[in-house]
Design an enzyme around this catalytic site. Structure first.
Site, PDB file in Angstrom:
ATOM      1  CB  SER A 199      78.925  48.927  12.844  1.00  0.00           C
ATOM      2  OG  SER A 199      79.329  47.713  13.900  1.00  0.00           O
ATOM      3  CE1 TYR A 250      82.126  52.773  14.343  1.00  0.00           C
ATOM      4  CE2 TYR A 250      81.643  50.400  14.750  1.00  0.00           C
ATOM      5  CZ  TYR A 250      81.237  50.893  14.014  1.00  0.00           C
ATOM      6  OH  TYR A 250      81.217  51.003  12.581  1.00  0.00           O
TER       7      TYR A 250
END
Length: 260
Positions: A142, A155
């Site tokens: 990501s 995350y």
């Protein structure tokens, strides 16, 4: 490299981006192992692949954070296809909350799914690839693995860890002709994961939910969200011999939002 048809494991391949990647790899000529916690999804994707493409596919239920189940997944793949050319680690978990309210369980799940699962899959697959003398490992990471993300500490931290793991794996495995890279997507605005976070992002930004997507689009120089095809294109390239001199890289697919 073996003359047999190439074989890919898509970890977290039973839905959404993972499903799209499974289909794209089959279209590109891979036999595909669709590995997912949801057995029904995994098997359905495998059935769809065999109905649409000339590739073979199997669906396997696996908890990617469980080392026994991951080892079994690899064993089943070798028993079925005899080799593993490519691992795509696509499993992901996100929970958005300010650090003062971030629950330990959400933190631990983020690390388990986003980082530990990647480690376990790469460890077990690399044993097969070393014996083969070749292989390719790609983590779907990501942009939050390169820049911090407000209210996304679990995350982002786990994704930053994935970059370090990718670089370390690349160094470990280069002598065995195994390449390891991470793909760093921008915001998949239409994905169920992003859509599920809209209420939390709206709260973070102090705006109505129906305005959240435009805020994220405005951050991107190319003025659109990331699409599944954008990521699939990068996966196909970095899995190919055309990227044969690339390893240990974290490749941005962010429309210009992140450039380092």
């Amino acid at each position: 490299m073996s003359g047999l048809q190439r074989v890919a494991i898509v970890a977290g391949g039973g839905q959404n981006l993972g499903e799209a990647l499974s289909h794209r790899l089959a279209e590109d000529g891979y036999n595909v192992v669709v590995a997912d916690l949801n057995e029904e999804n995994a098997k359905n994707v495998a059935i769809e692949i065999e109905s649409k493409f000339s590739s073979k596919a199997i669906g396997i239920k696996v908890d990617l954070t469980n080392e026994v189940e991951v080892a079994s997944m690899v064993e089943k793949t070798v028993a079925e296809f005899g080799q593993i050319d490519l691992l795509v680690y696509n499993a992901g978990y996100a929970k958005s909350s300010k650090i003062t309210d971030f629950e330990l369980n959400a933190w631990e799940t983020s690390v388990a799914v986003n980082l530990t699962g990647y480690f376990l899959c790469a460890r077990e697959v690399s044993k097969v690839m070393i014996d083969q003398g070749y292989g390719n490992i790609i983590q779907i990471n990501s942009k939050s693995g390169k820049v911090g993300s407000k209210h996304n500490s679990g995350y982002s931290a786990s994704k930053f860890g994935g970059v370090g793991l990718t670089q370390s794996l690349a160094l470990d495995l280069a002598e065995h002709n195994i390449r390891v890279n991470s793909i760093m997507p921008g915001n998949l605005l239409s994905s169920p994961m992003f859509q599920s976070l809209l209420p939390q992002y709206a709260k973070k930004l102090g705006i109505p939910e129906n305005e959240v997507e435009q805020v994220y689009i405005d951050k991107v120089p190319l003025k659109r969200g990331c699409e599944y095809d954008d990521i699939a294109n990068a996966v196909i390239f970095y899995a190919s011999d055309k990227a044969g001199y690339c390893t240990g890289q974290s490749i941005n697919v962010t429309g210009g939002q992140v450039m380092f």
